[in-house]
Design a protein around this motif. Sequence first.
Motif, PDB file in Angstrom:
ATOM      1  N   THR A  51       9.927   3.113   5.650  1.00 29.84           N
ATOM      2  CA  THR A  51       8.322   3.635   5.517  1.00 29.84           C
ATOM      3  C   THR A  51       7.980   4.544   6.624  1.00 29.84           C
ATOM      4  N   THR A  59       8.879   6.882   2.557  1.00 32.20           N
ATOM      5  CA  THR A  59       7.331   6.885   2.503  1.00 32.20           C
ATOM      6  C   THR A  59       6.959   7.920   3.842  1.00 32.20           C
ATOM      7  N   GLY A 111       3.018  10.318   4.994  1.00 34.32           N
ATOM      8  CA  GLY A 111       1.730  10.759   4.701  1.00 34.32           C
ATOM      9  C   GLY A 111       1.840  12.563   4.674  1.00 34.32           C
ATOM     10  N   ASN A 164       4.220   9.996  -1.111  1.00 31.09           N
ATOM     11  CA  ASN A 164       3.360  10.350  -0.045  1.00 31.09           C
ATOM     12  C   ASN A 164       2.040   9.065  -0.278  1.00 31.09           C
ATOM     13  N   TYR A 165       1.913   8.526   0.867  1.00 27.36           N
ATOM     14  CA  TYR A 165       1.294   7.432   0.697  1.00 27.36           C
ATOM     15  C   TYR A 165      -0.416   7.841   0.808  1.00 27.36           C
ATOM     16  N   LYS A 166      -0.692   9.082   0.993  1.00 26.10           N
ATOM     17  CA  LYS A 166      -1.778   9.838   1.045  1.00 26.10           C
ATOM     18  C   LYS A 166      -2.292  10.147  -0.177  1.00 26.10           C
ATOM     19  N   GLN A 212      -0.523   9.636  -3.182  1.00 24.95           N
ATOM     20  CA  GLN A 212       0.173   8.716  -4.407  1.00 24.95           C
ATOM     21  C   GLN A 212      -0.107   7.102  -4.169  1.00 24.95           C
ATOM     22  N   ASP A 213       0.058   6.487  -5.264  1.00 24.96           N
ATOM     23  CA  ASP A 213       0.381   4.905  -5.137  1.00 24.96           C
ATOM     24  C   ASP A 213       1.726   4.817  -4.764  1.00 24.96           C
ATOM     25  N   TRP A 214       2.050   4.704  -3.560  1.00 21.49           N
ATOM     26  CA  TRP A 214       3.565   4.798  -3.085  1.00 21.49           C
ATOM     27  C   TRP A 214       4.231   3.392  -3.324  1.00 21.49           C
ATOM     28  N   ASP A 256      10.401  -1.429   8.273  1.00 23.64           N
ATOM     29  CA  ASP A 256       9.094  -0.785   8.336  1.00 23.64           C
ATOM     30  C   ASP A 256       8.775  -0.889   9.795  1.00 23.64           C
ATOM     31  N   THR A 263       1.281  -1.557   5.789  1.00 29.36           N
ATOM     32  CA  THR A 263       2.192  -1.600   4.623  1.00 29.36           C
ATOM     33  C   THR A 263       2.773  -3.010   4.573  1.00 29.36           C
ATOM     34  N   THR A 266       1.826  -4.986   0.966  1.00 31.21           N
ATOM     35  CA  THR A 266       2.164  -4.201  -0.098  1.00 31.21           C
ATOM     36  C   THR A 266       3.939  -4.196  -0.266  1.00 31.21           C
TER      37      THR A 266
END
Length: 334
Positions: A252, A276, A278, A296-298, A300-302, A320, A326, A329
């Motif tokens: 991440t 992942t 942004g 892209n966590y900004k 998309q639903d990553w 991570d 994060t 999730t």
Amino acid sequence: RRRLPAVPGRAVDVRVRVDLRRDRGQSGRLDHLLAGHLPLGGAGDGIRCGVGLDDGRRHRLGERGAPRVRRHHRGARHHGQPDRRDCGRPAHVVDLTAGGGPVLQVPDPQPGPGEVVVKLEAAALNHRDQWIRYGQYAGIKLPIILGSDGAGVVHLVGEGVDSAWLGRAVIINPSLDWGDNEAAQSKKYRILGLPDDGTYAEFIKIPAQNIVPKPDYLSFEEAAALPLAGLTAYRAVVTRAQVKAGETVLVTGIGGGVATFVLQIAQALGAKVLVTSGSDEKLEGARQLGAAGGANYKTQDWAKEITALTNGVGPDVIIDSAGNGTLETAVKIV
């Protein structure tokens, strides 16, 4: 299935040539990282590591963003022998007494028993150094010479240290007093650059056990950028997660030095690596370094995207460095 945190940190681009020859249960020691763990194909292959995903920007010391390696230009560059002209004169250091990192003069350090003095050729900037400057780090004491990472030439040796080290190019391992337990650090463990004076200086005194020979294939700048971020990533991937060929690893927040090292070390071990970020640019940079895909966590639903990329199974390992944003999730999808 394992989820382990990685400590935030960054480094500059560097090539590391390693192979798989030692016990993977060992802790992340610098000599292990340099001397052999990761199969990279033929001789001369390498891992390209660092902050190459950070869009190329460079910042002054004290600003947020990508780090720089600073070359120490003053004095002659050594080729096999210490420069005796430097002995006895005040050394230049970067200090925090005035808050802005002024360059000061202090007496040259002298080695005690079991210690060496290294003349620095290059030092690397990590986020740790910036956090200390901002007052956002525990145990701050002033004055202090910052800098955890560095490479240079052995200038003086103390009692009990083999004189063959004199004039040798070395990399400094910033992990002091780890202790005898490979699984966890001792109570005396600390990182160079606070509370012990660090590498933002012309000379540094360090235990002889904390230097390793610099490989010829690394420049001083590349070598200086390796230890803190590289060892953090190595310990997370090899020692703790024990990543194996064929596993899927999610990294991440790709883009920083540790995350980029993680990507390449895991890939070199034969794992499929997903990432992942942004930033679409960083995702593309990760793909160029070998990542199999990302989200892209900004935009998309990553979690959904990463799960789809693993055919609904989820990753075997998540490394991570974000924590809060994060963790919940990540636990759900692993």
